[in-house]
Enzyme design. Sequence first.
Site, short mmCIF file in Angstrom:
data_model
loop_
_atom_site.label_atom_id
_atom_site.label_comp_id
_atom_site.label_asym_id
_atom_site.label_seq_id
_atom_site.Cartn_x
_atom_site.Cartn_y
_atom_site.Cartn_z
N GLY A 1 -0.93 3.00 -10.24
CA GLY A 1 -2.37 3.14 -10.08
C GLY A 1 -2.72 3.92 -8.82
N SER A 2 -3.81 3.54 -8.19
CA SER A 2 -4.34 4.33 -7.08
C SER A 2 -3.51 4.26 -5.80
CB SER A 2 -5.77 3.89 -6.78
OG SER A 2 -6.62 4.27 -7.85
N THR A 3 -2.50 3.38 -5.75
CA THR A 3 -1.61 3.42 -4.58
C THR A 3 -0.89 4.77 -4.52
OG1 THR A 3 0.27 2.43 -5.76
CG2 THR A 3 -1.24 0.92 -4.62
#
Length: 490
Positions: free
Chosen positions: A218-220
């Site tokens: 995801g956004s990591t």
Amino acid sequence: MNRPVRRLAVVVALLFASLFASTTWIQFVRAEALNTTSGNSRQLYAELGRDRGQITVDGRAIATSVEVEGDDYQYLRQYADGPLWAPVTGFYSIRYGATGIERAENDVLAGTSDDLFYRRVTDMLKGEQPRGGSVALTLRPAVQQAASDALDGRKGAVVALDAETGDVLAMVSGPTYDPNRLATHNGTDLTDAWRQLNDDEDDPLVNRAIGGNLYPPGSTFKIVVAAAALESGSYTADTLLAGPARLTLPQTTTTLGNDEGTACGPNDQVSLLDALRESCNTAFASLGMDLGQDAVAEQAQKFGFGEDLSIPLRVTPSTFPSDLNQPQLAQSSIGQFDVRSTPLQVAMLSAAVANDGVLMKPNLVAEVRDQSFNVVDQPSSDEIGRAVSADTAATLRTMMEAVVSRGTGTRAAIPGVEVGGKTGTAQHGVGLPPYAWFTSYAIQGDRKVAVAVVIEDGGSVDSAYGGRLSAPVAKTVMQAALSDDGWGQR
């Protein structure tokens, strides 16, 4: 000598030669393989007939062997606080072999390692029973306990690293299991435990921190894309990016949107810093396409994606896909599509940023001791390489600190401590609750700790945000790691 006798002599000589060759092959060439095969009962009896070495944490044995009477096998393996340490220790079973450190360091624990050769010779000359060496782990009890308590029985994983050395301070995978159930010598109990654990749909035997079915980060993953942009020299933290509410992907009618359903800034523009701070999907999807697949893939590799690690547990390599079209690259740039990662890899992102851009190899073994507890090996801290320049790392820290101070990760803030982080909400199926991610670092004095948390199916589709669920877990773990009990003497 007549001809028949000569022929008989030749045949007998050939038979003796064949016997000599086969004996040499079995006893010397194939000896090691035959000794270590799982089906060799003599080897199993030999191993369980000696005092297998301890696995220790902070000087306390968490895996030991105790002598038992009236048993086919002389020693029984026992695990103190088994479920707490099981993802790392693994188990040692008379029927199902070994996993975890029990397997990775079996030659030391069984006493057959080359490092223990002279000790074995000494024991033999003294007529003493052979014993295994011990393996001391880098884990810190206070940090491991804090991570386990904060995960609170949910499916997922927590990893904490010393950013400067790569030492693993905590490694928790949930749900866990009790390795004592698989160490029993009672055949019926052993079979029942094995069947129950393998039939459990939550896969408690899988160490989710380093393996299993890897997660979309995801956004990591936006840390990687931001790093690639800064490293290119064409972007700074203040560079404006397009951040509309929705982005139509090239060559399609499909749109990609932001979590809040709004634009990320006035006039559909947002700075790189603010795009990371508020986790702007449309800005990073566009940025990834502008940078190109090669630049993003190269930066991911520098952070450790694709690295075949042994810590000494084998870590499944995290992956960034190849041969992407533009829509796929856009989705990959926000950690979706076919990007897959272990929680350990996500912790390594924050560790490299905290460590001025240098990525250290994660390590679980602090030292190896012989049967008399003399140190025979002490693994050094090894660099994997430079993920980003020191200047880029400093800029990323400024951006990640903004995430914690006034962005999506405020629940990870620790008063008086420099904390940077990144939230992530990873989709993995239509209508399924997302995975809730948080990765972070904390710096206090000379202590630098990096953490990654993932919680599977952490709530409803609308609420499973990493900032809400996983950031508080990371905060708890960072606080424990920075404490004197958590840092300790390593």
